[in-house]
Motif scaffolding. Structure first.
Motif, PDB file in Angstrom:
ATOM      1  N   VAL A  86       0.732  -1.067  -0.028  1.00  0.00           N
ATOM      2  CA  VAL A  86       0.665  -0.249  -0.089  1.00  0.00           C
ATOM      3  C   VAL A  86       0.449   1.505  -0.181  1.00  0.00           C
ATOM      4  N   LYS A  87       1.613   0.975   0.774  1.00  0.00           N
ATOM      5  CA  LYS A  87       2.644   2.525   1.016  1.00  0.00           C
ATOM      6  C   LYS A  87       3.213   2.605  -0.875  1.00  0.00           C
ATOM      7  N   SER A  88       3.977   1.463  -1.527  1.00  0.00           N
ATOM      8  CA  SER A  88       4.549   1.363  -2.905  1.00  0.00           C
ATOM      9  C   SER A  88       3.578   2.913  -3.819  1.00  0.00           C
ATOM     10  N   LEU A  89       2.487   2.438  -3.371  1.00  0.00           N
ATOM     11  CA  LEU A  89       0.819   3.036  -3.966  1.00  0.00           C
ATOM     12  C   LEU A  89       2.101   5.279  -4.602  1.00  0.00           C
ATOM     13  N   GLY A  90       2.233   5.586  -3.879  1.00  0.00           N
ATOM     14  CA  GLY A  90       2.816   6.328  -3.617  1.00  0.00           C
ATOM     15  C   GLY A  90       1.470   7.768  -2.690  1.00  0.00           C
ATOM     16  N   GLU A  91       1.547   8.639  -3.140  1.00  0.00           N
ATOM     17  CA  GLU A  91       0.345   9.647  -2.588  1.00  0.00           C
ATOM     18  C   GLU A  91      -0.736   9.391  -2.773  1.00  0.00           C
ATOM     19  N   LEU A  92      -1.840   9.050  -1.546  1.00  0.00           N
ATOM     20  CA  LEU A  92      -2.930   8.374  -0.777  1.00  0.00           C
ATOM     21  C   LEU A  92      -3.471   9.743  -0.785  1.00  0.00           C
ATOM     22  N   LYS A  93      -4.954   9.696  -1.592  1.00  0.00           N
ATOM     23  CA  LYS A  93      -5.929  10.193  -0.938  1.00  0.00           C
ATOM     24  C   LYS A  93      -6.795   9.841  -0.003  1.00  0.00           C
ATOM     25  N   VAL A  94      -7.119   8.795  -0.637  1.00  0.00           N
ATOM     26  CA  VAL A  94      -8.352   8.046   0.573  1.00  0.00           C
ATOM     27  C   VAL A  94      -7.446   6.668   1.252  1.00  0.00           C
ATOM     28  N   LEU A  95      -7.248   6.250   1.832  1.00  0.00           N
ATOM     29  CA  LEU A  95      -7.361   4.930   2.854  1.00  0.00           C
ATOM     30  C   LEU A  95      -8.317   4.167   3.345  1.00  0.00           C
ATOM     31  N   ASP A  96      -8.833   3.554   2.822  1.00  0.00           N
ATOM     32  CA  ASP A  96     -10.340   2.621   3.481  1.00  0.00           C
ATOM     33  C   ASP A  96     -10.108   1.067   4.248  1.00  0.00           C
ATOM     34  N   ILE A  97      -9.791   0.866   5.562  1.00  0.00           N
ATOM     35  CA  ILE A  97      -8.917  -0.750   6.073  1.00  0.00           C
ATOM     36  C   ILE A  97     -10.877  -0.394   5.474  1.00  0.00           C
ATOM     37  N   GLU A  98     -10.535  -2.152   4.864  1.00  0.00           N
ATOM     38  CA  GLU A  98     -11.446  -3.395   5.006  1.00  0.00           C
ATOM     39  C   GLU A  98     -11.114  -3.858   5.594  1.00  0.00           C
ATOM     40  N   PRO A  99     -13.091  -4.823   5.879  1.00  0.00           N
ATOM     41  CA  PRO A  99     -12.705  -6.473   7.100  1.00  0.00           C
ATOM     42  C   PRO A  99     -11.395  -7.316   7.302  1.00  0.00           C
ATOM     43  N   GLY A 100     -10.994  -7.617   6.049  1.00  0.00           N
ATOM     44  CA  GLY A 100      -9.515  -8.499   6.035  1.00  0.00           C
ATOM     45  C   GLY A 100      -8.400  -8.301   6.360  1.00  0.00           C
ATOM     46  N   ILE A 101      -8.243  -6.420   7.012  1.00  0.00           N
ATOM     47  CA  ILE A 101      -7.214  -5.891   7.295  1.00  0.00           C
ATOM     48  C   ILE A 101      -7.390  -6.956   8.814  1.00  0.00           C
ATOM     49  N   PHE A 102      -7.975  -7.294  10.055  1.00  0.00           N
ATOM     50  CA  PHE A 102      -8.442  -8.073  10.673  1.00  0.00           C
ATOM     51  C   PHE A 102      -8.113  -9.877  11.102  1.00  0.00           C
ATOM     52  N   LEU A 103      -7.736 -10.453   9.579  1.00  0.00           N
ATOM     53  CA  LEU A 103      -7.584 -11.833   9.498  1.00  0.00           C
ATOM     54  C   LEU A 103      -6.439 -12.054   9.848  1.00  0.00           C
ATOM     55  N   PRO A 104      -5.587 -11.873   9.684  1.00  0.00           N
ATOM     56  CA  PRO A 104      -3.876 -12.104   9.670  1.00  0.00           C
ATOM     57  C   PRO A 104      -4.042 -12.225  11.776  1.00  0.00           C
ATOM     58  N   LEU A 105      -4.127 -11.214  12.270  1.00  0.00           N
ATOM     59  CA  LEU A 105      -4.245 -10.755  13.836  1.00  0.00           C
ATOM     60  C   LEU A 105      -5.547 -11.769  14.422  1.00  0.00           C
ATOM     61  N   VAL A 106      -6.753 -12.395  13.484  1.00  0.00           N
ATOM     62  CA  VAL A 106      -7.162 -13.525  14.339  1.00  0.00           C
ATOM     63  C   VAL A 106      -6.043 -15.231  13.907  1.00  0.00           C
ATOM     64  N   ALA A 107      -5.861 -14.663  12.586  1.00  0.00           N
ATOM     65  CA  ALA A 107      -5.222 -15.916  13.076  1.00  0.00           C
ATOM     66  C   ALA A 107      -3.985 -16.473  13.698  1.00  0.00           C
ATOM     67  N   ILE A 108      -3.850 -14.884  13.798  1.00  0.00           N
ATOM     68  CA  ILE A 108      -2.197 -15.030  15.050  1.00  0.00           C
ATOM     69  C   ILE A 108      -2.862 -15.320  16.449  1.00  0.00           C
ATOM     70  N   ILE A 109      -3.867 -15.249  17.080  1.00  0.00           N
ATOM     71  CA  ILE A 109      -4.370 -15.578  17.794  1.00  0.00           C
ATOM     72  C   ILE A 109      -5.414 -16.906  17.698  1.00  0.00           C
TER      73      ILE A 109
END
Length: 148
Positions: A102-125
């Protein structure tokens, strides 16, 4: 093997990681369009042909398969703990890789957090809960050996 609670935790961790392939994690708006990030790479919304990031796709599938295969490693509990710890490290590296994309995209106007962002955390738990269950099994077996 399936009746052990750690097998259920490892199975749930595998399902969570493999859901990264279908569930978007981050939506980012730039000057060139709106990008959606999931486990197979960045996708430009509205484009007909999308290129998949093969190394990322293989890493997501590998992290899911490691958890799934680790279910059948129930005879060697110490190795099962090591593999689960390795999988936690792999999931953390995968999460870092996703944020760097995501950081490689460059200048970001809007960043939306989607539900999948929590999946790695839940998998670690889930993997940590599996490690706790494996350690409890090891403790139970050691106490049974002492009684003999």
């Amino acid at each position: 093997m399936i009746q052990r609670i750690q097998s259920i935790w490892l199975l749930l961790a595998a399902i969570n990681i493999l859901c990264l392939l279908f569930v978007p994690t981050i939506g980012a708006s730039t000057d060139s369009g709106y990008y959606i990030l999931n486990g197979s790479g960045l996708k430009l919304e509205g484009a007909k042909e999308q290129a998949t990031n093969i190394p990322l796709l293989v890493s997501v599938i590998l992290a899911g398969l490691i958890s799934l295969i680790n279910v059948f490693n129930f005879r060697n509990r110490k190795l099962q703990i090591r593999i689960a710890s390795l999988n936690i490290f792999l999931i953390l590296a995968l999460s870092f890789w996703l944020t760097q994309m995501v950081k490689s995209l460059g200048e970001l106007k809007v960043l939306d957090i989607e539900p999948g962002i929590f999946l790695p955390l839940v998998a670690i738990i889930f993997t940590l809960l599996a490690i706790r269950g494996i350690k409890q099994d090891e403790k139970l077996i050691r106490s049974a050996d002492r009684l003999r």
